[in-house]
Write an enzyme that holds these catalytic residues in place. Structure first.
Site, mmCIF file in Angstrom:
data_model
loop_
_atom_site.group_PDB
_atom_site.id
_atom_site.type_symbol
_atom_site.label_atom_id
_atom_site.label_comp_id
_atom_site.label_asym_id
_atom_site.label_seq_id
_atom_site.Cartn_x
_atom_site.Cartn_y
_atom_site.Cartn_z
ATOM 1 C CD GLU A 71 -3.025 -0.901 2.310
ATOM 2 O OE1 GLU A 71 -4.195 -1.284 2.132
ATOM 3 O OE2 GLU A 71 -2.635 -0.436 3.392
ATOM 4 C CD GLU A 92 -4.571 -5.467 3.099
ATOM 5 O OE1 GLU A 92 -5.314 -4.674 3.735
ATOM 6 O OE2 GLU A 92 -3.337 -5.457 3.171
#
Length: 785
Positions: free
Chosen positions: A184, A261
């Site tokens: 991320e 995710e």
């Protein structure tokens, strides 16, 4: 008979000379096809369960893997936590609880593939996002950038990871089908050269033949997307799935789609309500993805526990995470199926290719309870002092070569004839202040506190500051999180109309490590004070320290130790660090795995830096308490005195916003200066509740302002029950949001304190990510003052 013997010998000879060819024939392949992953050249949808090996006691690893398989998953997704494997620089540990290779082998044994996410940064609500604390001994280090020292240590660590896991990639006959590059990064910055170098390091570490990917949010994945990596999206329950993949499909129309995710729930923070997410929303999202051939990893399928000191903290501000990582996941913290599990399993059965899902395994341990027991031994916290130094200036914990624990700072004071303001710049994280041994008060970083009024003092009186460090920040730019007192301590008083500030010097500093060995030494070095329930007040005058007790078991099992009688600290059972407790909640019990207990006598040691309010007792119950708050005041920001009078004020903008998902930028007609920004929501699109996921402010050059110093000054309405408080608009998480209570009247007002005067030219606004953006603002007015 001779022919039979010759045949047996031939079979044995072939087995000796052809093992490599036989193994090669069994090896599988994993590749990228047109709009799909390919397993052995056939379309393959990844159905991954995110689980974290350090959060599961090793004896329970295989049970949790079987639970995931019985849920209908075909893959396990896991981080590799740098700081648990290299707790001291250059000393690597991949044994016992840290044996990630064995965890992967158990996955393969049970017919599961593996996705590995080796960092170096992992987030995961884990101490410093997985980065080791000792990096901060180099005070000017640039984390997650091409800092030479940082990159050198990353390269060395990833090489060690490669030694463990590269032999287990699918091309080597192992279960690992994909490996992630960084994590991320779009939420941290924009630096393709850095991400490219991390990719090269991962390849050099032995992962050059396995599929590599990177994950980010749909709003920022293009910032650092590399052409030669697979791109995957992260988003949560209720998200508009088509919208999440829209931009990716425009850029790569033939790429397989994957949500790397898919957030099943959320993590808990000290002082806030336990987080939950609806099962039906989670299952609907997975059903939709599977019906469209979209791969996913369910984060978390089983959260487990951040044992010991490994729980991190969120930012902006400082919001430390609780010990439990239950995450409202389908498999609960102690490994049992929840209603969410059974609901999801029924849906996953539809996508089992006609086969029947495996039976759900029985729990490895029963659940037991333990009657109340008394802590009969006590030694003061000073018994745990490890090292002491004399220093003109304050030192951080890292400067004294300690990663976790507490520190004591002591100096003598000048004469100050009136009350004065004691300021810690900065307090990381929870300070208690004493003068000549008398408790004066506390300074709590969670509440953004830095100062405390102290009474008049005379020259020579002793100032003592006891500081406990909690988990380092794990998300955003604030991960460079030093512990202790980070800069200086000042004392400010008014004398004869003049303001006088003392920069306090000449410190005596002591360290108290946070580990079981220190507790054992504390009891050995000091004579324990023994007391009973009949005389609990004997420790009330100085009750911060180590407590020891024991209880006896006839049978072992999982249980939950209730710590409500104590204040704040750490618990060890039979030498195992269970984790932190804090009586403010919401977590009031700690999970005790039965595999760490034994028949007969079991030892419990508690380090309480605040001290119990009454008798030091505990007991173990058969279910956890994860949602009980004991706060001094509400988390709401509705103090009437903080509400600004805007009746005669002119808004810098008064506009109507469009409906739907995605970011919108609201430009001002002219730059505005001020410390406070008031967002007035006068109406919404088809809802009686306002919901705002994120807000940013742009300066005069179009650059987003740092939100690190932001706090909420006022909110007229907040849905506290769902943790939808005003601070959610700047918590760096697009899946959380400020939401007003149902049935309250418009307009609704949110006031943000920027920490200092700023020049602002525009506001960036993000509604909720769900289909239709529920609660999205229609008419908005913005005031700057």
């Amino acid at each position: 008979m001779k022919q039979i013997i010759e045949s047996i010998l031939m079979i044995l000879l072939l087995a000796c000379v052809l093992p490599d060819k036989a193994m090669a024939a069994e090896r599988e392949t994993f590749a990228i096809g047109k709009n799909t992953f390919l397993l052995n050249d056939k379309p393959f949808v990844v159905k991954a369960a995110e689980v974290h090996y350090p959060r599961i006691p090793r004896p329970y690893w295989e049970h949790r893997i079987k639970m995931c398989k019985a849920l209908g998953m075909n893959t396990l997704c896991l981080y590799v936590f740098w700081n648990i494997h290299e707790q001291k620089e250059g000393v690597y540990d991949f044994t016992g609880q840290n044996d990630v290779a064995e965890f992967c082998r158990l996955a393969q044994k049970n017919g599961m593939y593996v996705i590995v996410r080796p960092g170096p940064y992992v987030c995961a609500e884990w101490e410093m996002g997985g980065l080791p604390w000792w990096l901060l001994k180099k005070k000017d280090i640039r984390l997650r950038e091409r800092d030479p020292y940082f990159m050198e240590r990353v390269r060395l660590f990833e090489k060690e990871v490669g030694k463990q896991l590269a032999p287990l990639t699918i091309d080597n006959g192992g279960p690992i089908i994909m490996v992630q590059v960084e994590n991320e990064y779009g939420s941290y910055g924009e630096d393709k050269p850095y991400v490219s170098e991390i990719r090269d390091i991962v390849c050099e570490s032995g992962f050059d033949k396995v599929t590599l990917f990177q994950c980010d949010w749909s709003s920022n994945f293009t910032r650092n997307g590399l052409d030669d990596l697979i791109w995957t999206m992260n988003f949560g329950t209720g998200a508009n799935i088509d919208n999440q993949f829209r931009r990716l499909k425009e850029l790569r129309p033939e790429s397989p789609l994957m949500c790397s995710e898919f957030w099943s729930g959320w993590f808990d923070k000290w002082g806030a309500r336990h987080e939950t997410r609806p099962a039906d929303d989670m299952v609907a999202g997975i059903d939709e993805m599977l019906s469209k051939g979209i791969s996913f990893s369910l984060y978390m399928t089983h959260g487990g526990t951040s044992f010991g000191h490994w729980a991190g903290a969120n930012s902006p501000g400082f919001a430390p995470d609780v010990t439990s990582y239950d995450y409202d996941a389908p498999i609960n913290e102690w490994g049992l199926p929840t209603e969410k599990y059974w609901t999801l399993r029924r849906t996953m059965q539809k996508y089992a290719d006609g086969g029947k899902l495996p039976n759900v395994p029985k729990a490895p341990m029963p659940i037991i309870s333990v009657p109340k027991f008394m802590f009969t031994e006590f030694v003061p916290i000073t018994s745990g002092i490890d090292t002491t130094i004399e220093s003109r200036d304050v030192k951080t914990m890292e400067e004294l070569d300690m990663g976790w624990g507490s520190m004591i700072y002591e100096t003598t004071l000048p004469t100050v004839a009136s009350s004065s303001l004691l300021t810690l710049n900065d307090c990381h994280d929870y300070a208690q202040v004493f003068i000549d041994g008398k408790y004066i008060g506390k300074i709590d970083r969670v509440k953004n506190e830095k100062s405390l009024m102290i009474p008049a003092v005379a020259s020579g009186q002793r100032l003592t500051i006891l500081i406990e460090a909690m988990g380092r920040i794990n998300f955003g730019r604030a991960i460079k999180d030093f512990k202790g007192i980070t800069e200086r301590v000042t004392l400010t008083a008014e004398t004869d109309g003049h303001i006088l500030t003392y920069d306090l010097k000449n410190w005596h500093i002591a360290t108290i490590p946070c580990d079981y060995q220190t507790a054992v030494k504390a009891f050995a070095s000091a004579k324990p004070h023994r007391f009973s329930l009949q005389s609990p007040n004997v420790v009330s005058s100085s009750n911060k320290g180590y407590y020891r007790a024991s209880f006896t078991l006839k049978k072992v099992g999982d249980t939950f130790i209730n710590m409500e009688a104590f204040g704040k600290g750490m618990v060890y059972v039979n030498g195992h660090a269970l984790g932190r407790f804090w009586n403010i909640g919401p977590q009031q019990t700690l999970y005790v795995p039965g595999c760490w207990l034994k028949k007969g006598n079991n030892e419990v040691v508690v380090l309480d830096i605040v001290g119990p309010k009454g008798a030091p007792v505990a007991y173990c119950q058969d279910k956890p308490e994860l949602d009980k708050l004991n706060l001094e005041k509400s988390n709401k920001h509705n103090n009437p005195g903080d509400r600004p009078d805007l009746n005669s004020a002119a808004p810098v903008v008064d506009t109507n916003l469009k409906a739907g998902n995605g970011w919108q930028t609201i430009s001002f007609t002219a730059p505005a200066k001020g410390r406070y920004v008031a967002i007035e929501c006068r109406s919404t699109h088809a809802s009686d509740q306002v919901a705002v996921a994120e807000l940013y402010l742009q300066d005069n050059n179009g650059k987003r302002l740092s939100r690190e110093p932001w706090t909420v000054k006022y909110a007229d309405s907040e849905n506290e029950a769902g943790n939808h408080t005003g601070d959610k608009v700047f918590d760096l998480q697009e899946s959380t949001y400020w939401q007003t209570k149902r049935g309250t009247d418009f307009p609704h007002l949110l006031v943000i304190d920027l920490g200092s005067e700023q020049t602002i030219k525009a506001l960036d606004y993000l509604p909720r990510a769900e289909q239709g953006a529920p609660g999205s603002v229609k008419q908005m007015r913005v005031f700057v003052y």
